[in-house]
Every structure is written in C-alpha cells, then in structure tokens.
Design a protein around this motif. Sequence first.
Motif, PDB file in Angstrom:
ATOM      1  N   ALA A  20      39.579  38.976  43.153  1.00  0.00           N
ATOM      2  CA  ALA A  20      39.174  40.587  43.068  1.00  0.00           C
ATOM      3  C   ALA A  20      39.405  41.953  42.961  1.00  0.00           C
ATOM      4  N   GLU A  21      40.838  41.220  43.113  1.00  0.00           N
ATOM      5  CA  GLU A  21      41.900  42.327  42.098  1.00  0.00           C
ATOM      6  C   GLU A  21      41.459  42.861  40.482  1.00  0.00           C
ATOM      7  N   LEU A  22      40.853  41.212  39.556  1.00  0.00           N
ATOM      8  CA  LEU A  22      40.100  42.007  38.762  1.00  0.00           C
ATOM      9  C   LEU A  22      39.180  43.078  38.511  1.00  0.00           C
ATOM     10  N   PHE A  23      38.044  42.690  39.668  1.00  0.00           N
ATOM     11  CA  PHE A  23      36.924  42.870  39.539  1.00  0.00           C
ATOM     12  C   PHE A  23      37.346  44.566  40.944  1.00  0.00           C
ATOM     13  N   ARG A  24      38.192  45.046  41.142  1.00  0.00           N
ATOM     14  CA  ARG A  24      38.189  45.978  42.125  1.00  0.00           C
ATOM     15  C   ARG A  24      38.017  47.380  41.765  1.00  0.00           C
ATOM     16  N   PRO A  25      38.875  47.945  40.587  1.00  0.00           N
ATOM     17  CA  PRO A  25      37.991  49.263  40.088  1.00  0.00           C
ATOM     18  C   PRO A  25      37.526  49.791  39.595  1.00  0.00           C
ATOM     19  N   GLU A  26      36.864  48.351  39.404  1.00  0.00           N
ATOM     20  CA  GLU A  26      34.797  49.006  38.729  1.00  0.00           C
ATOM     21  C   GLU A  26      33.624  48.430  39.911  1.00  0.00           C
ATOM     22  N   TYR A  27      34.543  47.702  40.595  1.00  0.00           N
ATOM     23  CA  TYR A  27      32.885  47.603  42.053  1.00  0.00           C
ATOM     24  C   TYR A  27      34.024  47.424  43.684  1.00  0.00           C
ATOM     25  N   LYS A  28      32.759  47.167  44.700  1.00  0.00           N
ATOM     26  CA  LYS A  28      33.337  46.778  45.263  1.00  0.00           C
ATOM     27  C   LYS A  28      33.194  45.928  45.826  1.00  0.00           C
ATOM     28  N   ILE A  29      34.332  44.572  46.872  1.00  0.00           N
ATOM     29  CA  ILE A  29      34.835  43.271  47.600  1.00  0.00           C
ATOM     30  C   ILE A  29      33.746  42.888  48.379  1.00  0.00           C
ATOM     31  N   LEU A  30      33.058  42.386  48.012  1.00  0.00           N
ATOM     32  CA  LEU A  30      32.760  41.098  49.315  1.00  0.00           C
ATOM     33  C   LEU A  30      33.256  39.524  48.655  1.00  0.00           C
ATOM     34  N   GLU A  31      33.668  38.647  50.693  1.00  0.00           N
ATOM     35  CA  GLU A  31      34.465  37.811  50.562  1.00  0.00           C
ATOM     36  C   GLU A  31      34.497  36.598  51.328  1.00  0.00           C
ATOM     37  N   ALA A  32      34.401  35.759  50.568  1.00  0.00           N
ATOM     38  CA  ALA A  32      33.294  34.964  51.683  1.00  0.00           C
ATOM     39  C   ALA A  32      34.130  33.348  51.543  1.00  0.00           C
ATOM     40  N   GLU A  33      34.492  32.795  52.733  1.00  0.00           N
ATOM     41  CA  GLU A  33      36.084  31.604  52.592  1.00  0.00           C
ATOM     42  C   GLU A  33      34.873  30.412  52.411  1.00  0.00           C
ATOM     43  N   ASN A  34      33.711  30.178  52.436  1.00  0.00           N
ATOM     44  CA  ASN A  34      32.943  29.555  52.589  1.00  0.00           C
ATOM     45  C   ASN A  34      30.917  29.154  52.642  1.00  0.00           C
ATOM     46  N   GLY A  35      30.359  28.535  52.307  1.00  0.00           N
ATOM     47  CA  GLY A  35      29.231  28.603  52.116  1.00  0.00           C
ATOM     48  C   GLY A  35      28.384  29.760  52.730  1.00  0.00           C
ATOM     49  N   PRO A 108      42.505  26.981  35.602  1.00  0.00           N
ATOM     50  CA  PRO A 108      42.826  28.070  36.593  1.00  0.00           C
ATOM     51  C   PRO A 108      42.611  30.236  35.294  1.00  0.00           C
ATOM     52  N   TYR A 109      42.258  30.319  35.462  1.00  0.00           N
ATOM     53  CA  TYR A 109      41.617  31.353  35.822  1.00  0.00           C
ATOM     54  C   TYR A 109      42.237  32.177  34.222  1.00  0.00           C
ATOM     55  N   GLN A 110      41.328  32.433  33.436  1.00  0.00           N
ATOM     56  CA  GLN A 110      41.734  33.544  32.027  1.00  0.00           C
ATOM     57  C   GLN A 110      41.806  35.109  32.543  1.00  0.00           C
ATOM     58  N   PRO A 111      41.867  36.071  33.232  1.00  0.00           N
ATOM     59  CA  PRO A 111      41.722  37.012  33.503  1.00  0.00           C
ATOM     60  C   PRO A 111      41.139  37.687  32.368  1.00  0.00           C
ATOM     61  N   GLU A 112      41.039  38.486  31.331  1.00  0.00           N
ATOM     62  CA  GLU A 112      40.294  38.443  29.886  1.00  0.00           C
ATOM     63  C   GLU A 112      39.315  38.164  29.928  1.00  0.00           C
ATOM     64  N   VAL A 113      39.064  36.778  29.918  1.00  0.00           N
ATOM     65  CA  VAL A 113      38.082  35.777  29.634  1.00  0.00           C
ATOM     66  C   VAL A 113      37.105  35.847  30.971  1.00  0.00           C
ATOM     67  N   VAL A 114      37.796  35.755  32.043  1.00  0.00           N
ATOM     68  CA  VAL A 114      36.799  35.935  33.387  1.00  0.00           C
ATOM     69  C   VAL A 114      35.956  37.532  33.229  1.00  0.00           C
ATOM     70  N   LYS A 115      36.763  37.871  33.341  1.00  0.00           N
ATOM     71  CA  LYS A 115      36.493  39.763  33.346  1.00  0.00           C
ATOM     72  C   LYS A 115      35.115  39.658  31.781  1.00  0.00           C
ATOM     73  N   GLN A 116      35.627  39.191  30.945  1.00  0.00           N
ATOM     74  CA  GLN A 116      34.105  39.731  29.963  1.00  0.00           C
ATOM     75  C   GLN A 116      32.750  38.823  30.553  1.00  0.00           C
ATOM     76  N   VAL A 117      32.855  37.532  31.076  1.00  0.00           N
ATOM     77  CA  VAL A 117      32.249  36.746  31.364  1.00  0.00           C
ATOM     78  C   VAL A 117      31.028  37.307  32.216  1.00  0.00           C
ATOM     79  N   VAL A 118      32.073  37.664  33.731  1.00  0.00           N
ATOM     80  CA  VAL A 118      31.293  38.421  34.139  1.00  0.00           C
ATOM     81  C   VAL A 118      30.204  39.499  33.824  1.00  0.00           C
ATOM     82  N   HIS A 119      31.117  40.614  32.955  1.00  0.00           N
ATOM     83  CA  HIS A 119      30.618  41.588  32.404  1.00  0.00           C
ATOM     84  C   HIS A 119      28.934  41.402  31.180  1.00  0.00           C
ATOM     85  N   ASN A 120      29.768  40.689  30.667  1.00  0.00           N
ATOM     86  CA  ASN A 120      28.434  40.086  29.511  1.00  0.00           C
ATOM     87  C   ASN A 120      26.861  39.674  30.801  1.00  0.00           C
ATOM     88  N   ALA A 121      27.399  38.569  31.464  1.00  0.00           N
ATOM     89  CA  ALA A 121      26.529  38.047  32.806  1.00  0.00           C
ATOM     90  C   ALA A 121      25.779  39.461  33.364  1.00  0.00           C
TER      91      ALA A 121
END
Length: 366
Positions: A20-35, A108-121
């Motif tokens: 959530a903190e990785l993307f909060r500056p650019e996006y609104k965040i919705l969080e769910a604890e289960n499917g 475990p997450y690599q923040p910059e990789v996660v951000k790049q994968v999400v932005h590319n997608a």
Amino acid sequence: MKRDTILIFEDNAIDRSILAELFRPEYKILEAENGKEGIALLNSHIASIAIVLLDNIMPVMDGFAVLECLKEKNILNKIPFIMITGEDTPELERKGYEYGIVSYVKKPYQPEVVKQVVHNAIGWFKYKMQLELMVKKQNINIQKQNSVLRQQTKKLNHVNEILIDSLSNIVEFRNMESKQHIKRIREYSLCLGQSVMKLYPEYELTAEKLVQIGWASSLHDIGKIAIPDSIILKPAKLTVDEFELIKSHTTKGAEIIQHRVRLNDRAIFEYAYDIARHHHEKYDGKGYPDGLKGDEISIAAQIVSLSDVYDALTSKRVYKVAYDSDRAYQMILNGHSGTFSPKLLKAFTEVKPRFESILSMYQDED
C-alpha cells in the motif's frame, strides 16, 4: 471514470502495508484480507480499479479460487491481475497465465521491481484496451463497408482486399500490434520488392506480382489467431514448449489460408500460403517450420521476412523498446535476427532511406 485505484488482496498485514505504501503517492488503495472480501471490493469499485495485486495463499478463498470466480464473469479481460507468491515453480506460473494474469511478484518484495512490474502492466493493459476499442471501431466500419459491397458489384480483387484487411485487423489485435503494422509490412514489402526487381531480374518479379505480394503479406501472421491468448499476450519470457507453440503459427496460418480463407485471386492465394508458412525460414537453413535453405525459400517469403524483422525491431512491444532505424538496419546486416541472402541485403541497403520514410509515415499511435 478514471482508473486510479489499486486493489490489494493480501492476508498478511505487514505485506499489505508495504504494498500500500509503495503506491499510495500515485493511487488510491483498497485492501482486502481474504479472497471473499476482495471480490466484494472489486465488484463495488470495478470502474476505478487500475490493477489488482492478488496473493496466492489467503484464508476463505485463495488466489486461484478468486481467479476461478472472476473468470466466469469475464473480469480478467477488463482489469490486469498480478499474482503475489512466495513459490517459484513452473506449474504455478503456467496455471496463473492460463487464467489470464499478466505477471508475478515474488516474496520477499523488492520495492523498485514491484513498482516497475505494476507500472508496466498498467501501461500494457491500457494499450491493449485502446487497441480493442480501435478494432471495435474498425469492425463497425468494415460492417458498413460490407453493407455497401452487398448492394454493389465490385471487382473480385477489391473483395480480396477487404477480406485481407479484415483478417489482418484480427491478427493485429491478437498480437497486440497497431493498425499501422500491416500497412508498414505491405509498404516495406513493395519497396524492397521493387529494389529486388531492379537489381535481380532473374527473380522475374513484375509490378503486378509485387502488388500481389504486398496484399498477401497482410496475412503473414494469420496463424496466430489459433494460438492461445495466454501465450500470445504473455509479457514474460516464453518457455521452450510455449515457443514451439508460437512457431506453429506458420503451419497453422498456411492451413487457415488453404482451407478457411476464400481468395478469388489464385496468385494472391498462392503467395499468401507460401508467405504465411515460410516467413520465418532463414537463408542458412536455421529457420522454421521446414528448414528451407537458400533459394529454396521463395523470393516473396524472403522479402516479407526481412520486412517483418525490420518492423519488429523498430516497433515498441510490451517486452521491448523500439530501436531506431539505424540500429535496426545494422542489426539486420549483422545477422542479429537470422541470416538473409546477400542479394536481399544488397536490395535492402539500396532502399534504407525509403524504409525510414515509411516508418515515419505510418507511425504507431501513442
């Protein structure tokens, strides 16, 4: 409504907070604890969600149970999904791609990789949706054209052109290419063919044959309509088996043209069949599907093959940037994309400035 929200399915509060903190500056965040909770949020905010991050292992409903539920509602074609997993197995990846996810994020997450994968997608999916809209508009126009054609008597070659354009639009959509791709291939083939005709009369090319080759080139990738979406649209590196399936688009394309496409012009039919089957053959015999060597490969297939390679190199794809014309030119001469005949390369050298003009004239839309 603007797609400005990221939905995170993650039962671990710490991991959820990190994402959530990785993307909060650019996006609104919705969080769910289960499917189950996540599906409810998805249904309530579907119009604003840009992407979904889906944990594989969750209580109530795990990631694949969520995908199975959403698959029935066709939601996976409307929003990109990235799966979060701590596993690293080919079986897991294959299963996810079969459902329609666009990529994986490993723990475990690599923040910059996660951000790049999400932005590319997100960027890739936005491009896909734009293409779908464009194809939809094209199909409406084609339907209108067909309505007019039914009321008028047209020459058979005009009917062939409409058919080829319609089929090539489908191929462009499946292969995530732009409307301009087929135009460029046709113009490159005509241009290169004219150079071959001038330099090498032994190939017995004529202006009429070049027009026929140009139209036939539009169907060079028609076999890709028989390849599953999960492979055609996969943004990650293909497995050996997946690449073998991709390669089969050559033989499948030839079969489609032979048994399913009704072309009244016999010459265009023969060129289309030959080009679809042999545009990935290489002059040194290392191509596919038949391993043809030298001038066993028709000059038509050789011309379209080089044109297709040049267009692939100079076009942006979800997995690569577009190379500039000079670099693409050198890569082809250096055999980066396979071997071409010395005669064809000489003809290509003669028309380099004209290829650059065609590339500029038929640029892809952003």
